[in-house]
Design an enzyme around this catalytic site. Structure first.
Site, PDB file in Angstrom:
ATOM      1  N   ARG A 155     -10.827  23.021  -3.036  1.00 14.56           N
ATOM      2  CA  ARG A 155      -9.770  22.194  -2.448  1.00 14.56           C
ATOM      3  C   ARG A 155      -9.909  22.218  -0.929  1.00 14.56           C
ATOM      4  NH1 ARG A 155      -5.188  24.850  -2.143  1.00 14.56           N
ATOM      5  NH2 ARG A 155      -5.047  25.215  -4.384  1.00 14.56           N
ATOM      6  N   TYR A 191      -0.620  -3.051   7.586  1.00 14.85           N
ATOM      7  CA  TYR A 191      -1.045  -2.936   6.192  1.00 14.85           C
ATOM      8  C   TYR A 191       0.188  -2.638   5.323  1.00 14.85           C
ATOM      9  CZ  TYR A 191      -3.139  -0.962   2.006  1.00 14.85           C
ATOM     10  OH  TYR A 191      -3.471  -0.697   0.708  1.00 14.85           O
ATOM     11  N   LYS A 204     -12.976   0.795   2.415  1.00  8.96           N
ATOM     12  CA  LYS A 204     -13.324  -0.542   2.894  1.00  8.96           C
ATOM     13  C   LYS A 204     -14.724  -0.529   3.518  1.00  8.96           C
ATOM     14  CE  LYS A 204      -9.065  -0.970   1.533  1.00  8.96           C
ATOM     15  NZ  LYS A 204      -7.908  -0.938   2.405  1.00  8.96           N
TER      16      LYS A 204
HETATM   17  C1  LIG Z   1      -6.602  -0.297   2.422  1.00  8.46           C
HETATM   18  C2  LIG Z   1      -5.986   0.097   3.705  1.00  8.46           C
HETATM   19  C3  LIG Z   1      -5.296   1.308   3.827  1.00  8.46           C
HETATM   20  C4  LIG Z   1      -5.054   2.236   2.656  1.00  8.46           C
HETATM   21  O1  LIG Z   1      -6.209   2.842   2.190  1.00  8.46           O
HETATM   22  P1  LIG Z   1      -6.496   3.186   0.636  1.00  8.46           P
HETATM   23  O2  LIG Z   1      -7.884   3.718   0.701  1.00  8.46           O
HETATM   24  O3  LIG Z   1      -6.359   1.940  -0.150  1.00  8.46           O
HETATM   25  O4  LIG Z   1      -5.487   4.218   0.251  1.00  8.46           O
HETATM   26  C5  LIG Z   1      -4.807   1.625   5.081  1.00  8.46           C
HETATM   27  N1  LIG Z   1      -4.945   0.802   6.140  1.00  8.46           N
HETATM   28  C6  LIG Z   1      -5.581  -0.367   6.039  1.00  8.46           C
HETATM   29  C7  LIG Z   1      -5.705  -1.240   7.251  1.00  8.46           C
HETATM   30  C8  LIG Z   1      -6.122  -0.763   4.829  1.00  8.46           C
HETATM   31  O5  LIG Z   1      -6.748  -1.958   4.737  1.00  8.46           O
END
Ligand SMILES: *Cc1c(COP(=O)(O)O)cnc(C)c1O
Length: 378
Positions: free
Chosen positions: A46, A98, A195
């Site tokens: 962890r 977001y 992303k």
């Molecule tokens: C997708 C996203 C998040 C959240 O991230 P996850 O990996 O989906 O938990 C935070 N900020 C932005 C700008 C995002 O596009």
């Protein structure tokens, strides 16, 4: 080391026992100790894992940070970061944010007594006027989602530093290939590595990179105590994705520029939001702050309704109707009915988010095919 070299080598070395060029997926929950608390740097998975360490060193290198802590998702990273605040503390944030960040702030942390203001962060006078004696952090997202406004990181950092306020930048939309907020003095950078960093729509992952000792100490404590950590396979996938970050983003940006110009001339389109267009209100700021203009764009239809947006989106072949962004494939979405559905309509509209707004994450396909696809959808 310049960026493309960093994306391959930052913090990386061949694995010691075998010489493996990529770090193995250390699929273990615990580590043998020679004597109580005498070990090779890892005691329980962890707290740490060598595959995760390799990834953390890489992301720290790309952002120019001393350290990085990785999490099971972007929101898990935000959650860990926000736990350094206490009831009564105030956080200043953007009204073009977001949707998941907005939900985390208002539905999870506000009930615990942390206060948030959601303002137009492109208005520096409004930012100054919104600071209270309890303000502890500015939560900056730029380019913003989904309106692609550009917030001036350096200007906000200067205001924040004067008043001892921390600054964090959600750098998910730009990726470190295009924008490195720590160079402008921000205290920490957050990523949904789901992303652009991972880049292949096959993993959910989050990270915070920072050289601020108190922020990193809190994050390490949260990693250990609340444990929203990523598994080694996910760390491996994210690290593998990062190796091609530069070439992927470069191609996506080229495609996005061509698509923005195409949409800008289209008679059924009322507005295109893309910082690379000369008419974009912060085009000049984007040129200064970013190395290029990114591969995210959004546009509204003259027929401004969710129905019209949905009809358009269900007619595309290469743009997959899906949430998320930053992968090699082009995605299309309608924030009002999808990602931003959890933001009440009045608040959405106050922030300038129209019903017909369509957001595109431009992938690395051939741009001629992408434009032909949009054309037939119109
Ligand atoms: C997708 C996203 C998040 C959240 O991230 P996850 O990996 O989906 O938990 C935070 N900020 C932005 C700008 C995002 O596009």
């Amino acid at each position: 080391m310049k960026f493309n070299t960093k994306a391959i080598h930052a913090g990386q070395k061949p694995e010691e026992t075998s010489g493996a060029v990529m770090p193995p997926i250390f699929q273990t929950s615990t580590y043998a100790q020679e004597a109580p608390n005498v070990h090779k740097g890892y005691d329980y998975a962890r707290v740490g894992n060598p595959t995760r360490t390799a990834l953390e060193k890489m992301i720290a290198g790309l952002e120019g940070a001393d350290e990085c802590a990785c999490f099971a998702s972007g929101v898990a990273a935000m959650d860990a970061l926000l736990k350094m605040f206490r009831p009564g503390d105030h956080i200043l944030s953007s009204n073009d944010l977001y949707g998941g960040s907005y939900r985390l702030f208002t539905s999870v942390f506000e009930p615990y007594g942390i206060k948030f203001s959601f303002i137009d962060m492109t208005d520096l006078e409004l930012v100054k006027a919104s600071i209270t004696p309890s303000t502890k952090m500015m939560w900056i997202e730029t380019p913003t989602n989904p309106l692609l406004r550009i917030v001036d990181i350096k200007a906000l950092v200067d205001i924040a530093k004067e008043q001892n306020i921390l600054t964090i930048v959600d750098n998910t939309f730009a990726s470190p290939y295009l924008q490195r907020p720590l160079e402008f003095g921000a205290d920490a950078v957050l990523h949904s590595a789901t992303k652009y960093l991972a880049g292949h729509s096959d993993v959910v992952h989050g990270a915070v990179a920072s050289s601020h000792p108190a922020i990193m100490e809190n994050l390490r404590f949260q990693v250990k105590s609340t444990g929203a950590v990523p598994g080694p396979m996910d760390c491996y996938l994210t690290l593998r994705g990062i190796k091609t970050l530069a070439v992927r983003v470069e191609r996506s940006v080229q495609n996005a520029k061509a698509i923005a110009e195409y949409l800008d001339k289209h008679p059924k389109v009322s507005q295109v939001n893309y910082p690379g267009l000369k008419a974009h209100p912060q085009h000049e700021l984007a040129s200064r702050q970013m190395d290029d203009f990114g591969a995210m764009l959004s546009f509204t239809l003259k027929d401004d309704s969710i129905d019209a947006a949905v009809k358009f989106m269900s007619s595309t072949k290469f743009f997959t109707l899906a949430e998320s962004l930053g992968g090699v494939e082009s995605l299309i979405s309608n924030p009002a009915s999808m990602t931003h559905g959890s933001i009440p309509k009045e608040i959405r509209e106050k922030g300038g988010l129209k019903d017909s707004l369509i957001r595109i994450s431009v992938g690395i396909e051939d741009v001629e095919d992408l434009i032909a696809d949009l054309d037939q959808a119109f």
